[in-house]
Write an enzyme that holds these catalytic residues in place. Structure first.
Site, PDB file in Angstrom:
ATOM      1  N   ASP A   9       0.847  -0.693  14.738  1.00  0.00           N
ATOM      2  CA  ASP A   9       0.852   0.752  14.919  1.00  0.00           C
ATOM      3  C   ASP A   9      -0.581   1.244  14.700  1.00  0.00           C
ATOM      4  OD1 ASP A   9       0.540   0.832  12.150  1.00  0.00           O
ATOM      5  OD2 ASP A   9       2.403   1.921  11.756  1.00  0.00           O
ATOM      6  N   HIS A  10      -0.743   2.537  14.486  1.00  0.00           N
ATOM      7  CA  HIS A  10      -2.078   3.124  14.347  1.00  0.00           C
ATOM      8  C   HIS A  10      -2.855   2.558  13.159  1.00  0.00           C
ATOM      9  CE1 HIS A  10       1.224   5.541  12.753  1.00  0.00           C
ATOM     10  NE2 HIS A  10       0.475   5.679  11.678  1.00  0.00           N
ATOM     11  N   CYS A  27       1.161  -3.176  10.254  1.00  0.00           N
ATOM     12  CA  CYS A  27       1.311  -1.735  10.056  1.00  0.00           C
ATOM     13  C   CYS A  27       0.641  -1.419   8.722  1.00  0.00           C
ATOM     14  CB  CYS A  27       2.767  -1.286  10.154  1.00  0.00           C
ATOM     15  SG  CYS A  27       3.868  -1.803   8.828  1.00  0.00           S
ATOM     16  N   GLY A  28       0.936  -0.264   8.159  1.00  0.00           N
ATOM     17  CA  GLY A  28       0.250   0.092   6.932  1.00  0.00           C
ATOM     18  C   GLY A  28       0.527  -0.895   5.812  1.00  0.00           C
ATOM     19  N   THR A  29       1.780  -1.272   5.688  1.00  0.00           N
ATOM     20  CA  THR A  29       2.185  -2.185   4.615  1.00  0.00           C
ATOM     21  C   THR A  29       2.708  -3.526   5.118  1.00  0.00           C
ATOM     22  OG1 THR A  29       4.411  -1.297   4.691  1.00  0.00           O
ATOM     23  CG2 THR A  29       2.866  -0.255   3.136  1.00  0.00           C
ATOM     24  N   GLY A  30       3.070  -3.589   6.381  1.00  0.00           N
ATOM     25  CA  GLY A  30       3.772  -4.752   6.934  1.00  0.00           C
ATOM     26  C   GLY A  30       5.278  -4.612   6.844  1.00  0.00           C
ATOM     27  N   GLY A  61       7.568  -1.804   7.450  1.00  0.00           N
ATOM     28  CA  GLY A  61       8.349  -1.161   8.509  1.00  0.00           C
ATOM     29  C   GLY A  61       8.416  -2.021   9.757  1.00  0.00           C
ATOM     30  N   HIS A  97       9.698 -23.440   5.496  1.00  0.00           N
ATOM     31  CA  HIS A  97      11.121 -23.367   5.158  1.00  0.00           C
ATOM     32  C   HIS A  97      11.905 -22.386   6.020  1.00  0.00           C
ATOM     33  CE1 HIS A  97      10.765 -25.075   0.763  1.00  0.00           C
ATOM     34  NE2 HIS A  97      10.235 -25.875   1.671  1.00  0.00           N
ATOM     35  N   ASN A  98      11.285 -21.269   6.363  1.00  0.00           N
ATOM     36  CA  ASN A  98      12.011 -20.227   7.111  1.00  0.00           C
ATOM     37  C   ASN A  98      11.717 -20.261   8.609  1.00  0.00           C
ATOM     38  OD1 ASN A  98      10.819 -18.465   4.368  1.00  0.00           O
ATOM     39  ND2 ASN A  98      12.987 -18.941   4.550  1.00  0.00           N
ATOM     40  N   ARG A 139      -3.053  -1.574   4.548  1.00  0.00           N
ATOM     41  CA  ARG A 139      -3.360  -0.900   3.277  1.00  0.00           C
ATOM     42  C   ARG A 139      -3.089  -1.811   2.077  1.00  0.00           C
ATOM     43  NH1 ARG A 139       0.006   4.149   5.688  1.00  0.00           N
ATOM     44  NH2 ARG A 139      -1.281   4.277   7.566  1.00  0.00           N
ATOM     45  N   ARG A 166      18.513 -28.823   5.702  1.00  0.00           N
ATOM     46  CA  ARG A 166      19.004 -27.639   4.984  1.00  0.00           C
ATOM     47  C   ARG A 166      18.330 -26.371   5.493  1.00  0.00           C
ATOM     48  NH1 ARG A 166      14.937 -29.638   1.891  1.00  0.00           N
ATOM     49  NH2 ARG A 166      13.772 -28.277   0.476  1.00  0.00           N
ATOM     50  N   HIS A 167      17.103 -26.490   5.918  1.00  0.00           N
ATOM     51  CA  HIS A 167      16.410 -25.308   6.436  1.00  0.00           C
ATOM     52  C   HIS A 167      16.962 -24.921   7.813  1.00  0.00           C
ATOM     53  CE1 HIS A 167      13.858 -25.631   3.056  1.00  0.00           C
ATOM     54  NE2 HIS A 167      13.246 -26.725   3.465  1.00  0.00           N
ATOM     55  N   ARG A 207      20.311 -23.212   7.333  1.00  0.00           N
ATOM     56  CA  ARG A 207      20.209 -21.834   6.821  1.00  0.00           C
ATOM     57  C   ARG A 207      19.694 -20.882   7.902  1.00  0.00           C
ATOM     58  NH1 ARG A 207      17.576 -24.427   1.397  1.00  0.00           N
ATOM     59  NH2 ARG A 207      19.556 -25.089   0.471  1.00  0.00           N
TER      60      ARG A 207
HETATM   61  C1  RB5 Z   1       2.447   4.717   9.098  1.00  0.00           C
HETATM   62  O1  RB5 Z   1       1.765   5.715   8.447  1.00  0.00           O
HETATM   63  C2  RB5 Z   1       3.103   3.762   8.102  1.00  0.00           C
HETATM   64  O2  RB5 Z   1       4.266   4.323   7.634  1.00  0.00           O
HETATM   65  C3  RB5 Z   1       3.346   2.439   8.755  1.00  0.00           C
HETATM   66  O3  RB5 Z   1       2.129   1.915   9.212  1.00  0.00           O
HETATM   67  C4  RB5 Z   1       3.956   1.376   7.889  1.00  0.00           C
HETATM   68  O4  RB5 Z   1       3.247   1.202   6.705  1.00  0.00           O
HETATM   69  C5  RB5 Z   1       5.384   1.475   7.662  1.00  0.00           C
HETATM   70  O5  RB5 Z   1       6.009   0.601   7.061  1.00  0.00           O
END
Ligand code: RB5
Length: 150
Positions: A8-9, A70-73, A75, A103-104, A114, A138-139, A142
């Protein structure tokens, strides 16, 4: 190997270096062929749209593995994991990445703009691309069960 990339952005969030082009340059410098499926700029977008594009690239065989940012990975991983056959792992350490592959059999690595520095992201990506699924019974059982129960 073909890699599908999506973000995303957050992929173009200030300050520079922008993560998306830096990651793509890194992958290409390692010899990978990369499809950049967007987004391509700073305008606000919805991460499920790009998770969906990368998931479909893997499911239709045009890419073997994917990288989502994304910002955190978080979403973008939740969105990718709505697709049967996609195993998207949010990772912040190389050990997490290695287990996610071994494993996965994770087929998408999700990283957070971020959360991880660009150098940390490169190390996570190197581990993701450098680790194979260990193929243990096993992997496999699963992983198959995840699709059966979904
Ligand atoms: C967008 O601002 C933010 O919500 C997205 O990048 C992400 O971190 C969501 O999980």
């Amino acid at each position: 190997m073909n890699i599908a990339f999506g973000c995303d952005h957050a992929g173009y969030e200030e300050p520079e270096p922008y993560y998306a082009p830096t990651i793509i340059d890194h992958l290409e410098s390692l010899g990978y062929s990369v499809q950049h499926l967007g987004t391509h700029g700073q305008g606000s977008v919805d991460y499920p749209d790009f998770a969906n594009k990368v998931a479909h690239a893997i499911l239709d065989g045009s890419a073997e593995l994917g990288i989502l940012l994304c910002g955190t990975g978080t979403g973008i991983s939740i969105a990718a994991n709505r697709h049967r056959g996609i195993r998207a792992a949010v990772c912040v350490t190389e050990e997490m990445v290695q287990f996610a592959r071994a494993h996965n059999n994770a087929n998408i690595l999700c990283i957070g703009r971020r959360i991880s520095s660009i150098e940390e992201c490169k190390h996570l990506i190197n581990s993701f691309l450098g680790t194979d699924f260990d193929g243990g019974e096993r992997h496999v059982r699963r992983i198959d069960k995840m699709d059966e129960l979904a």
